[in-house]
Motif scaffolding. Structure first.
Motif, mmCIF file in Angstrom:
data_model
loop_
_atom_site.group_PDB
_atom_site.id
_atom_site.type_symbol
_atom_site.label_atom_id
_atom_site.label_comp_id
_atom_site.label_asym_id
_atom_site.label_seq_id
_atom_site.Cartn_x
_atom_site.Cartn_y
_atom_site.Cartn_z
ATOM 1 N N ARG A 382 49.278 40.589 54.973
ATOM 2 C CA ARG A 382 48.906 39.452 54.138
ATOM 3 C C ARG A 382 47.423 39.534 53.788
ATOM 4 N NH1 ARG A 382 52.936 38.030 57.488
ATOM 5 N NH2 ARG A 382 54.553 36.606 56.719
ATOM 6 N N VAL A 383 47.122 39.200 52.535
ATOM 7 C CA VAL A 383 45.752 39.290 52.044
ATOM 8 C C VAL A 383 45.020 37.991 52.340
ATOM 9 C CG1 VAL A 383 44.325 39.691 49.999
ATOM 10 C CG2 VAL A 383 46.520 40.851 50.245
ATOM 11 N N GLU A 384 43.716 38.119 52.656
ATOM 12 C CA GLU A 384 42.896 36.943 52.908
ATOM 13 C C GLU A 384 42.769 36.097 51.637
ATOM 14 O OE1 GLU A 384 41.628 35.693 55.472
ATOM 15 O OE2 GLU A 384 41.433 37.212 57.017
ATOM 16 N N ALA A 385 42.262 34.880 51.807
ATOM 17 C CA ALA A 385 42.122 33.963 50.674
ATOM 18 C C ALA A 385 41.162 34.514 49.621
ATOM 19 C CB ALA A 385 41.644 32.601 51.158
ATOM 20 N N ASP A 386 40.198 35.356 50.022
ATOM 21 C CA ASP A 386 39.262 35.902 49.041
ATOM 22 C C ASP A 386 39.867 37.030 48.222
ATOM 23 O OD1 ASP A 386 39.377 37.958 50.859
ATOM 24 O OD2 ASP A 386 37.275 37.859 51.458
ATOM 25 N N GLY A 387 41.087 37.462 48.580
ATOM 26 C CA GLY A 387 41.753 38.496 47.819
ATOM 27 C C GLY A 387 41.290 39.897 48.124
ATOM 28 N N LEU A 516 36.443 50.283 53.393
ATOM 29 C CA LEU A 516 35.450 50.798 52.450
ATOM 30 C C LEU A 516 34.251 49.864 52.437
ATOM 31 C CD1 LEU A 516 37.874 51.808 49.569
ATOM 32 C CD2 LEU A 516 36.925 53.267 51.369
ATOM 33 N N GLN A 517 33.258 50.197 53.249
ATOM 34 C CA GLN A 517 32.085 49.343 53.395
ATOM 35 C C GLN A 517 31.128 49.443 52.213
ATOM 36 O OE1 GLN A 517 31.289 47.229 56.088
ATOM 37 N NE2 GLN A 517 33.401 47.554 56.724
ATOM 38 N N LYS A 518 31.212 50.498 51.444
ATOM 39 C CA LYS A 518 30.277 50.692 50.340
ATOM 40 C C LYS A 518 30.808 50.143 49.020
ATOM 41 C CE LYS A 518 27.429 52.899 52.999
ATOM 42 N NZ LYS A 518 26.161 52.284 53.408
ATOM 43 N N GLY A 519 32.020 49.636 49.021
ATOM 44 C CA GLY A 519 32.595 49.106 47.792
ATOM 45 C C GLY A 519 33.630 48.047 48.100
ATOM 46 N N TRP A 520 34.019 47.310 47.066
ATOM 47 C CA TRP A 520 34.964 46.209 47.211
ATOM 48 C C TRP A 520 36.233 46.516 46.438
ATOM 49 C CZ3 TRP A 520 34.539 42.011 50.299
ATOM 50 C CH2 TRP A 520 33.284 41.749 50.844
ATOM 51 N N PHE A 521 37.345 46.028 46.983
ATOM 52 C CA PHE A 521 38.628 46.140 46.304
ATOM 53 C C PHE A 521 39.282 44.766 46.296
ATOM 54 C CE2 PHE A 521 43.220 46.622 46.260
ATOM 55 C CZ PHE A 521 43.391 47.462 45.173
ATOM 56 N N ASP A 522 39.682 44.316 45.122
ATOM 57 C CA ASP A 522 40.271 42.987 44.971
ATOM 58 C C ASP A 522 41.786 43.120 44.869
ATOM 59 O OD1 ASP A 522 40.909 40.409 44.463
ATOM 60 O OD2 ASP A 522 39.616 40.154 42.720
ATOM 61 N N HIS A 523 42.490 42.708 45.936
ATOM 62 C CA HIS A 523 43.947 42.763 45.901
ATOM 63 C C HIS A 523 44.527 41.778 44.894
ATOM 64 C CE1 HIS A 523 43.390 44.882 49.767
ATOM 65 N NE2 HIS A 523 44.577 45.401 49.522
ATOM 66 N N ASP A 524 43.868 40.641 44.694
ATOM 67 C CA ASP A 524 44.397 39.654 43.751
ATOM 68 C C ASP A 524 44.489 40.219 42.337
ATOM 69 O OD1 ASP A 524 44.837 37.727 45.599
ATOM 70 O OD2 ASP A 524 43.022 36.567 45.188
ATOM 71 N N ALA A 525 43.547 41.073 41.991
ATOM 72 C CA ALA A 525 43.566 41.658 40.647
ATOM 73 C C ALA A 525 44.678 42.677 40.477
ATOM 74 C CB ALA A 525 42.215 42.314 40.352
ATOM 75 N N HIS A 526 45.315 43.074 41.584
ATOM 76 C CA HIS A 526 46.380 44.084 41.535
ATOM 77 C C HIS A 526 47.724 43.516 41.976
ATOM 78 C CE1 HIS A 526 42.605 46.332 41.793
ATOM 79 N NE2 HIS A 526 43.219 47.331 41.205
ATOM 80 N N ARG A 527 47.900 42.207 41.823
ATOM 81 C CA ARG A 527 49.137 41.581 42.289
ATOM 82 C C ARG A 527 50.365 42.081 41.538
ATOM 83 N NH1 ARG A 527 47.478 35.354 42.003
ATOM 84 N NH2 ARG A 527 46.379 36.205 40.204
ATOM 85 N N GLU A 528 50.179 42.518 40.298
ATOM 86 C CA GLU A 528 51.314 43.003 39.516
ATOM 87 C C GLU A 528 51.674 44.449 39.855
ATOM 88 O OE1 GLU A 528 52.949 40.915 37.694
ATOM 89 O OE2 GLU A 528 51.508 39.328 38.136
#
Length: 644
Positions: A382-387, A516-528
C-alpha cells in the motif's frame, strides 16, 4: 521628328533661364501626377490631364483625358488639332503651354503665368489629401509621445511605488507600477498580489536573496548536502565554462546589479497564474554534464556520474540495499546484479501465480478483502498518503487473512500469537499448556453410558490423567514446533535457535521505505499503470532478496528528456526535466509540493511501529469478530512424549 520640352524660369534679378529637354516617343502625357512626362504641380490640373501626340511630325493633337478640358487661344476645348508651324497657346490651370516649331522639331514651351490654385498655394499637395494637414508635425509628435511614455512607464510607476512603500497591502484598483509586470504571480505567491514591496524592496534594485529568505526561512538550511557542504572552489569548478555570449550577459547582469546565483534564477516569477514553473533542466546540466572530468582536472575527484538529459544521458539507478543479512544500507554498485536482504522469506512468484493454492485462497476472500481471482501487488503493498513511499508490509494488516497466528478460541474470541515479539510467543504458549487441561473424554462424564468392564474405564482414565500430567512439559515442544520448519514463524522468517542464556531469536526485518534517495517517484501519477509493467521481475522472483526496484530502462519506456530527446522508441512520451524527480533543497518532501500539502507518516521512515499495531483487541475484538476461521492443530510431538 521629336518633341522638345522647353522650360523658362526667371531668377530674382529678372534673368530668364531656358532649359530644353528632348522627349521620347510620339505621345506625351501631361498632368499633376509625377509619372507624366510633363509634370505640372498644380491642383487645377488633373493627375492625368491630357495627351499630346503627332502622327506626321507637324500637326499636334491635344486631347483631355479625364473630362477637365483646357483653354486654347481663349476658348475651352477638350480636343484640339494644332499646326505646329502656325503655333498655338494652351492653358492648364496657372500654366501656359505654347506649341511652336523649330526646324524639324516641335517645341513645347511650358511657363507658369499665374499663381497656383488656392489649395496648392496654401498647403502642400500631400497634406491637402491626408491627415497630415490637421496633425502636429513629426518632430513635435515624437516629443509628445516620448513624454507620454516617460510619464506612463517611468514617472508614474515610481510615484506609485513611493506612495505605497510603507503600506502592507495596497487597495484594490489600478496602480501605475503594474505596467512593469511581465505577467501574473504564481499560485504560491498569489497572496502578494497587492504587496509588491515585500519582494521589490528598493526601486531599480533586482530582487535579492534576503527578500526571499525573509519568508522562506528554512530552504537554505535544507539545501542538499552535496551542494551545501561542497567547497566554493569545487562548486565553481563543476560549472560548465561560459561561452562568449554568456560572459557578455554576465557582464551586463553585474553592471545592473543582478549577481549570479540568486534564488530567482531558478524560481522564476511572473510567468503565469498557475504553479511556479519548475527549474529548467539547463540549471542542473550546466554543472552535471561533463562534471566528473572538470572536477578531476581541478583536483576535486567525485564518484558522481555525469548527467545531462534523462532521455539520452543519465546514469543507472543505484538504490539503497543491504548486501548481506544485518548489513547497513548502502548504495548498490553500478552495473552489477543487486540483492537486498530484508530479513524475510517471501517468494513473489508463488503469490502472484494465476493458479494454485494461493490463487484459490485469494478467490475465496473476494467478498471480504476485495481480492480478485488471484493476488495482485496492491493487495499487500500500500502506498503512503503522499503517493511516494510504500508502507511497510504488516503481518496483521496484510498477511493475517491467509497466514493465521490463532491458537485458541475462548467464548467466541480468538487468541493469537503476538507477532513481532518472540519472547511473548514463548510465554503465551507456556501459559496455555500449563493452565489449560486437555479436553476431558466423554467416557469420564458423570451421565455418560460406559462400556461394561472396569478395564476400558481404567484405560481411558489412565490415558487422560497421564496426558494431564505431561501437558505442562509439552509447552516446550509446542514452542519448538512454532519456530521450526513447518511452523508459523519459520516459513517467513530466519530463526535462530536458543543458545546459552538466550531464547528463540527472529532475524530483524528491515523494509526500506525509500530505495532511491537521490530522486523521487510518485506512485499516484502512475495509478493507471499495472505494477508489473514497471516491476517486471516480480512475477518470476523466487526469493525476497531479489531487488524489484525498476531500472532506468523501464522508466525510459515512457519518460524522455526535457526537449523530447530519447535513445529508445517511446509510444507515449512524457517529457521529464531534472526537477520532476530531483530536488535541490532536501526538505523531506516531493519536489514542487508545498509543505502544507505534504502528509508525513513517521512510521514509514522509522523502525518504531504505530501505537496499537500489535494490539490483539484491534483485530480480534467484537468489531472484527470472524476475521479468523481456523481450527487449531496440536503441534507434532516426539513419539516418546505422546500419551497412551
Amino acid at each position: 521628328m521629336s518633341f522638345i520640352l522647353r522650360r523658362i524660369s526667371t531668377t530674382k534679378t529678372g534673368k530668364q533661364i531656358v532649359r530644353d529637354q528632348p522627349l521620347p516617343g510620339d505621345t506625351i502625357t501631361l498632368g499633376r501626377e509625377g509619372s507624366n512626362i510633363i509634370h505640372v504641380a498644380d491642383l487645377a490640373v488633373n493627375p492625368h490631364h491630357a495627351t499630346i501626340s503627332s502622327t506626321d511630325g507637324r500637326h499636334v493633337r491635344v486631347a483631355a483625358s479625364e473630362g477637365l478640358g483646357f483653354d486654347l487661344n481663349g476658348r475651352s476645348e477638350t480636343v484640339a488639332d494644332i499646326d505646329s508651324g502656325a503655333g498655338g497657346e494652351l492653358r492648364f490651370g496657372g500654366h501656359r503651354l505654347t506649341i511652336a516649331r523649330e526646324d524639324e522639331n516641335i517645341i513645347l514651351l511650358v511657363e507658369r503665368i499665374d499663381d497656383l490654385s488656392q489649395s496648392s498655394k496654401d498647403v502642400d499637395e500631400a497634406k491637402a489629401f491626408s491627415l497630415q494637414g490637421v496633425m502636429i508635425g513629426k518632430r513635435m509628435g515624437a516629443w509628445a509621445f516620448g513624454m507620454l511614455m516617460l510619464l506612463a512607464f517611468l514617472i508614474g510607476p515610481i510615484w506609485a511605488w513611493y506612495s505605497y512603500r510603507q503600506v502592507n497591502e495596497r487597495p484594490e484598483g489600478y496602480h501605475a507600477d503594474s505596467a512593469w509586470l511581465s505577467g501574473p504571480l504564481s499560485s504560491a505567491h498569489a497572496s502578494l498580489k497587492n504587496d509588491c514591496q515585500s519582494c521589490h524592496v528598493e526601486p531599480f534594485v533586482a530582487v535579492t536573496d534576503k527578500a526571499c529568505v525573509g519568508c522562506h526561512t528554512g530552504e537554505h538550511k535544507t539545501m542538499s548536502m552535496a551542494h551545501a557542504n561542497a567547497p566554493t572552489a569545487m562548486l565553481l569548478a563543476a560549472r560548465h565554462p561560459p561561452g562568449v555570449g554568456e560572459r557578455i550577459l554576465a557582464g551586463f547582469a553585474k553592471t545592473f546589479n543582478k549577481p549570479q546565483g540568486r534564488c530567482v534564477e531558478c524560481h522564476t516569477e511572473h510567468e503565469g497564474s498557475g504553479p511556479m514553473p519548475a527549474t529548467p533542466q539547463k540549471f542542473c546540466a550546466d554543472c552535471h554534464d561533463g562534471m566528473s572530468a572538470r572536477l578531476k582536472t581541478a583536483g576535486h575527484p567525485t564518484t558522481l556520474a555525469d548527467a545531462a538529459d534523462f532521455g539520452t544521458s543519465h546514469p543507472e539507478f543505484r538504490p539503497l540495499v543491504r548486501a548481506a543479512p544485518g548489513a547497513k544500507l548502502a548504495r548498490a554498485a553500478a552495473g552489477k546484479g543487486t540483492v537486498d536482504y530484508n530479513g524475510l522469506k517471501f517468494p513473489h512468484d508463488m503469490h502472484l501465480q494465476a493458479t494454485g493454492g494461493v490463487a484459490r485462497m485469494a478467490a475465496s476472500f473476494r467478498g471480504r478483502y476485495d481480492f480478485g481471482k488471484k493476488l495482485e501487488c496492491q493487495n499487500c503493498h500500500r502506498v503512503e498518503a503522499d503517493g511516494v513511499r510504500v508502507k511497510p508490509v504488516e503481518m496483521e494488516r496484510d498477511c493475517a487473512m491467509c497466514h493465521s497466528l490463532a491458537f485458541e478460541t475462548v467464548g467466541g474470541t480468538t487468541r493469537t500469537l503476538r507477532h513481532g515479539e518472540p519472547d511473548q510467543v514463548v510465554a503465551d504458549l507456556t501459559a496455555y499448556y500449563r493452565s489449560t487441561p486437555p479436553a476431558r473424554p466423554l467416557q469420564l462424564g458423570g451421565m455418560q453410558r460406559r462400556r461394561p468392564g472396569a478395564y476400558a474405564e481404567g484405560q481411558v482414565y489412565n490415558i487422560y490423567f497421564r496426558e494431564v500430567a505431561v501437558r505442562p512439559s509439552r509447552a516446550e515442544d509446542a514452542v519448538r514446533a512454532v519456530f521450526s520448519k513447518g511452523g508459523a514463524c519459520y516459513d517467513c522468517h530466519t530463526i535462530f535457535a536458543p543458545q546459552a542464556g538466550n531464547s528463540w531469536q527472529v532475524a530483524a526485518v528491515s523494509q526500506t521505505a525509500r530505495y532511491l534517495q537521490k530522486g523521487w517517484f510518485d506512485h499516484d501519477a502512475h495509478r493507471e499503470t499495472d505494477c508489473a509493467d514497471c516491476h517486471t521481475a516480480a512475477p518470476g522472483s523466487k526469493t525476497s532478496t531479489d531487488l524489484l526496484v525498476p531500472g532506468l530502462r523501464q522508466c525510459r519506456d515512457c519518460h524522455v528528456g526535457e526537449g523530447g530527446a530519447r535513445i529508445v522508441k517511446v509510444e507515449t512520451a512524457t517529457e521529464s526535466p531534472c526537477a520532476m524527480c530531483h530536488e535541490y533543497h532536501s526538505d523531506g518532501g516531493q519536489p514542487w509540493v508545498p509543505n502544507r500539502q505534504r502528509k508525513v507518516n513517521a512510521a514509514a521512515t522509522t523502525n518504531k511501529p504505530l501505537r496499537g499495531t500489535y494490539s490483539v483487541s484491534a483485530i480480534t475484538g467484537t468489531g472484527a469478530r470472524g476475521l479468523y476461521n481456523v481450527t487449531w492443530r496440536t503441534p507434532s510431538l516426539h513419539a516418546a512424549r505422546r500419551g497412551g
